[in-house]
Design a protein around this motif. Structure first.
Motif, PDB file in Angstrom:
ATOM      1  N   VAL A 196     -60.359  12.183 -81.722  1.00 27.80           N
ATOM      2  CA  VAL A 196     -61.724  11.662 -81.593  1.00 27.80           C
ATOM      3  C   VAL A 196     -62.720  12.819 -81.510  1.00 27.80           C
ATOM      4  CG1 VAL A 196     -63.309  10.418 -80.069  1.00 27.80           C
ATOM      5  CG2 VAL A 196     -61.050   9.465 -80.579  1.00 27.80           C
ATOM      6  N   SER A 197     -62.366  13.864 -80.775  1.00 24.91           N
ATOM      7  CA  SER A 197     -63.258  15.020 -80.666  1.00 24.91           C
ATOM      8  C   SER A 197     -63.501  15.669 -82.017  1.00 24.91           C
ATOM      9  CB  SER A 197     -62.664  16.048 -79.689  1.00 24.91           C
ATOM     10  OG  SER A 197     -62.599  15.533 -78.377  1.00 24.91           O
ATOM     11  N   GLY A 198     -62.453  15.701 -82.857  1.00 25.94           N
ATOM     12  CA  GLY A 198     -62.618  16.253 -84.199  1.00 25.94           C
ATOM     13  C   GLY A 198     -63.588  15.442 -85.035  1.00 25.94           C
ATOM     14  N   VAL A 199     -63.518  14.125 -84.896  1.00 22.94           N
ATOM     15  CA  VAL A 199     -64.458  13.252 -85.616  1.00 22.94           C
ATOM     16  C   VAL A 199     -65.874  13.466 -85.098  1.00 22.94           C
ATOM     17  CG1 VAL A 199     -65.131  10.844 -85.989  1.00 22.94           C
ATOM     18  CG2 VAL A 199     -62.733  11.518 -86.207  1.00 22.94           C
ATOM     19  N   ILE A 200     -66.008  13.613 -83.792  1.00 22.19           N
ATOM     20  CA  ILE A 200     -67.332  13.835 -83.205  1.00 22.19           C
ATOM     21  C   ILE A 200     -67.938  15.143 -83.721  1.00 22.19           C
ATOM     22  CG2 ILE A 200     -68.512  14.374 -81.034  1.00 22.19           C
ATOM     23  CD1 ILE A 200     -66.746  12.282 -79.688  1.00 22.19           C
ATOM     24  N   GLU A 201     -67.107  16.166 -83.870  1.00 24.51           N
ATOM     25  CA  GLU A 201     -67.588  17.432 -84.458  1.00 24.51           C
ATOM     26  C   GLU A 201     -68.144  17.188 -85.851  1.00 24.51           C
ATOM     27  OE1 GLU A 201     -67.638  20.470 -83.129  1.00 24.51           O
ATOM     28  OE2 GLU A 201     -66.604  20.037 -81.243  1.00 24.51           O
ATOM     29  N   HIS A 202     -67.451  16.351 -86.630  1.00 29.41           N
ATOM     30  CA  HIS A 202     -67.913  16.017 -87.984  1.00 29.41           C
ATOM     31  C   HIS A 202     -69.244  15.269 -87.929  1.00 29.41           C
ATOM     32  CE1 HIS A 202     -67.573  14.875 -92.238  1.00 29.41           C
ATOM     33  NE2 HIS A 202     -67.976  13.664 -91.860  1.00 29.41           N
ATOM     34  N   VAL A 203     -69.351  14.323 -87.018  1.00 32.82           N
ATOM     35  CA  VAL A 203     -70.594  13.557 -86.877  1.00 32.82           C
ATOM     36  C   VAL A 203     -71.749  14.478 -86.517  1.00 32.82           C
ATOM     37  CG1 VAL A 203     -71.779  11.801 -85.486  1.00 32.82           C
ATOM     38  CG2 VAL A 203     -69.431  11.400 -86.282  1.00 32.82           C
ATOM     39  N   GLN A 204     -71.493  15.458 -85.649  1.00 35.13           N
ATOM     40  CA  GLN A 204     -72.538  16.406 -85.257  1.00 35.13           C
ATOM     41  C   GLN A 204     -73.113  17.162 -86.456  1.00 35.13           C
ATOM     42  OE1 GLN A 204     -73.962  17.319 -82.078  1.00 35.13           O
ATOM     43  NE2 GLN A 204     -73.138  15.308 -81.631  1.00 35.13           N
ATOM     44  N   LEU A 205     -72.272  17.423 -87.436  1.00 36.41           N
ATOM     45  CA  LEU A 205     -72.712  18.178 -88.617  1.00 36.41           C
ATOM     46  C   LEU A 205     -73.299  17.279 -89.699  1.00 36.41           C
ATOM     47  CD1 LEU A 205     -69.690  20.647 -88.951  1.00 36.41           C
ATOM     48  CD2 LEU A 205     -71.977  21.177 -88.097  1.00 36.41           C
ATOM     49  N   HIS A 206     -72.897  15.999 -89.719  1.00 38.92           N
ATOM     50  CA  HIS A 206     -73.255  15.128 -90.843  1.00 38.92           C
ATOM     51  C   HIS A 206     -73.909  13.824 -90.398  1.00 38.92           C
ATOM     52  CE1 HIS A 206     -70.934  17.762 -93.521  1.00 38.92           C
ATOM     53  NE2 HIS A 206     -69.992  17.751 -92.601  1.00 38.92           N
ATOM     54  N   HIS A 228     -61.237   2.689 -83.439  1.00 36.20           N
ATOM     55  CA  HIS A 228     -62.346   2.071 -82.714  1.00 36.20           C
ATOM     56  C   HIS A 228     -62.033   2.006 -81.226  1.00 36.20           C
ATOM     57  CE1 HIS A 228     -65.342  -0.964 -81.553  1.00 36.20           C
ATOM     58  NE2 HIS A 228     -65.971  -0.667 -82.673  1.00 36.20           N
ATOM     59  N   ARG A 229     -60.799   1.613 -80.868  1.00 34.39           N
ATOM     60  CA  ARG A 229     -60.411   1.530 -79.454  1.00 34.39           C
ATOM     61  C   ARG A 229     -60.406   2.913 -78.805  1.00 34.39           C
ATOM     62  NH1 ARG A 229     -56.543  -2.022 -81.517  1.00 34.39           N
ATOM     63  NH2 ARG A 229     -54.932  -0.385 -81.407  1.00 34.39           N
ATOM     64  N   ALA A 230     -59.817   3.887 -79.511  1.00 36.63           N
ATOM     65  CA  ALA A 230     -59.733   5.240 -78.955  1.00 36.63           C
ATOM     66  C   ALA A 230     -61.120   5.849 -78.795  1.00 36.63           C
ATOM     67  CB  ALA A 230     -58.868   6.124 -79.849  1.00 36.63           C
ATOM     68  N   PHE A 231     -61.974   5.654 -79.778  1.00 34.66           N
ATOM     69  CA  PHE A 231     -63.322   6.210 -79.733  1.00 34.66           C
ATOM     70  C   PHE A 231     -64.102   5.626 -78.557  1.00 34.66           C
ATOM     71  CE2 PHE A 231     -67.636   7.164 -80.860  1.00 34.66           C
ATOM     72  CZ  PHE A 231     -67.576   8.296 -81.664  1.00 34.66           C
ATOM     73  N   LYS A 232     -64.028   4.316 -78.397  1.00 37.24           N
ATOM     74  CA  LYS A 232     -64.782   3.681 -77.312  1.00 37.24           C
ATOM     75  C   LYS A 232     -64.237   4.087 -75.957  1.00 37.24           C
ATOM     76  CE  LYS A 232     -66.953  -0.615 -75.903  1.00 37.24           C
ATOM     77  NZ  LYS A 232     -67.147  -2.063 -76.184  1.00 37.24           N
ATOM     78  N   GLN A 233     -62.926   4.301 -75.858  1.00 40.12           N
ATOM     79  CA  GLN A 233     -62.345   4.746 -74.599  1.00 40.12           C
ATOM     80  C   GLN A 233     -62.870   6.125 -74.210  1.00 40.12           C
ATOM     81  OE1 GLN A 233     -60.478   3.516 -72.160  1.00 40.12           O
ATOM     82  NE2 GLN A 233     -60.506   5.517 -71.128  1.00 40.12           N
ATOM     83  N   VAL A 234     -62.951   7.013 -75.197  1.00 44.13           N
ATOM     84  CA  VAL A 234     -63.375   8.387 -74.931  1.00 44.13           C
ATOM     85  C   VAL A 234     -64.881   8.473 -74.710  1.00 44.13           C
ATOM     86  CG1 VAL A 234     -63.586  10.700 -75.948  1.00 44.13           C
ATOM     87  CG2 VAL A 234     -61.431   9.444 -76.134  1.00 44.13           C
ATOM     88  N   VAL A 235     -65.643   7.807 -75.562  1.00 43.66           N
ATOM     89  CA  VAL A 235     -67.098   7.974 -75.595  1.00 43.66           C
ATOM     90  C   VAL A 235     -67.828   6.887 -74.805  1.00 43.66           C
ATOM     91  CG1 VAL A 235     -69.085   8.167 -77.164  1.00 43.66           C
ATOM     92  CG2 VAL A 235     -66.906   9.112 -77.833  1.00 43.66           C
ATOM     93  N   THR A 236     -67.188   5.739 -74.612  1.00 44.51           N
ATOM     94  CA  THR A 236     -67.729   4.518 -73.998  1.00 44.51           C
ATOM     95  C   THR A 236     -68.680   3.777 -74.922  1.00 44.51           C
ATOM     96  OG1 THR A 236     -69.710   5.362 -72.839  1.00 44.51           O
ATOM     97  CG2 THR A 236     -67.583   5.600 -71.703  1.00 44.51           C
ATOM     98  N   ASP A 237     -68.877   4.270 -76.128  1.00 44.76           N
ATOM     99  CA  ASP A 237     -69.652   3.595 -77.159  1.00 44.76           C
ATOM    100  C   ASP A 237     -68.777   3.402 -78.385  1.00 44.76           C
ATOM    101  OD1 ASP A 237     -72.296   3.096 -76.249  1.00 44.76           O
ATOM    102  OD2 ASP A 237     -72.772   5.226 -76.425  1.00 44.76           O
ATOM    103  N   PRO A 238     -68.978   2.323 -79.152  1.00 44.96           N
ATOM    104  CA  PRO A 238     -68.320   2.233 -80.454  1.00 44.96           C
ATOM    105  C   PRO A 238     -68.904   3.290 -81.389  1.00 44.96           C
ATOM    106  CG  PRO A 238     -69.823   0.394 -80.137  1.00 44.96           C
ATOM    107  CD  PRO A 238     -69.760   1.112 -78.833  1.00 44.96           C
TER     108      PRO A 238
END
Length: 293
Positions: A196-206, A228-238
């Motif tokens: 999930v953190s790797g995806v968030i890094e991508h979102v930060q750039l794009h 979707h479940r893992a992301f919401k667990q980590v971030v608390t947002d979808p």
């Protein structure tokens, strides 16, 4: 005034934060000092991955229903960039003073490997599903690290030659804390948190691009539902809600720091409708874009 606060206050003066507030880089890469001199109501703020240690004052953070407090006795571990709604307690007489320490992935990974080799692979095991942000107690050992770090930051050559080893010890002490599994999961490539953190890094750039949840799930190596479940667990947002918050926070930064108009900021962060941007900005920040400054 305790020794740590005295050193932090002295460093503020040396780095130009004697009067007023702000954030400045220190002589050690990845380490910055900040000072806040007034109370702030709950306001979304962008946090970068790393650890925040406070020497005076306190903050209360909110990730939707998840509430946490960090202060002189609790540091904050942030595993990926987050827009966190924070209430800040500070004043001219008692400013909030703290330090941001960015993660050194390779150092933390080596520490995790060495500790697992010596203490066993289950040392970092946890039945708890981690959110990506957590407060952790400032132990006497961590406080000692902070005193020595603040001391060497006063002299650039000391910071360059002695600072990295102190940071390594600091990360080691965090890996001994009750939040050790959060930090360990951050550097383990096969963990849900790391994916999930790797995806968030991508979102930060794009974030200004059109981002589809299915594509982000593929990037994480997960099915769409599992992602979707893992992301919401980590971030608390979808995922899509998180992306919207990132866009709005970056738009606010463009308006406040760069002085661009609301319509230009909206376009730069990926909004096609200025009216939609205005509505969502006001709903999120509690004020219209015209009042952002």
């Amino acid at each position: 005034m305790n020794t740590t606060l005295e050193l932090a206050t002295s460093l503020c003066c040396q780095l130009g934060l004697e009067s007023g507030q702000g954030k400045v880089n220190t002589a050690l890469k990845g380490v910055s000092l900040f000072k806040i001199t007034q109370y702030h109501h709950v306001t979304p703020q962008m946090y970068q991955k790393g650890v925040v240690v406070i020497f005076q004052g306190n903050k209360i953070g909110h990730l939707n229903d998840y509430r946490f407090e960090y202060d002189t006795e609790h540091c904050l571990i942030v595993s990926a960039p987050y827009p966190i709604a924070c209430e800040t307690f500070a004043s001219e007489e008692a400013p909030l003073i703290g330090i941001d320490i960015g993660f050194d992935h390779s150092v933390i990974r080596q520490l995790v490997d060495d500790m697992e080799a010596d203490l066993g692979a289950d040392y970092f095991a946890s039945q708890q599903q981690h959110k990506g942000v957590a407060a952790s107690p400032v132990t006497p050992e961590i406080n000692d690290c902070m005193q020595r770090l603040l001391s060497v930051l006063h002299t650039p050559i000391d910071a360059k030659l002695l600072g990295p080893q102190i940071l390594r010890e600091f990360f080691y002490r965090l890996l001994q804390s009750h939040q050790r599994s959060l930090l360990a999961q951050y550097v383990k490539q096969d963990s849900a948190l790391a994916r999930v953190s790797g995806v968030i890094e991508h979102v930060q750039l794009h974030y200004a691009d059109k981002l589809a949840v299915d594509d982000l799930a593929d990037m994480a190596g997960m099915s769409t539902s599992a992602f979707h479940r893992a992301f919401k667990q980590v971030v608390t947002d979808p995922p899509l809600q998180y992306i919207k918050k990132i866009r709005l926070n970056n738009a606010k930064q463009l308006m406040v720091q760069d002085g661009v108009s609301a319509s230009v900021a909206a376009s730069k962060v990926g909004y096609e409708s200025a009216a939609q941007f205005s509505r969502e900005f006001k709903r999120y920040f509690g004020l219209p874009p015209s009042k952002a400054g």
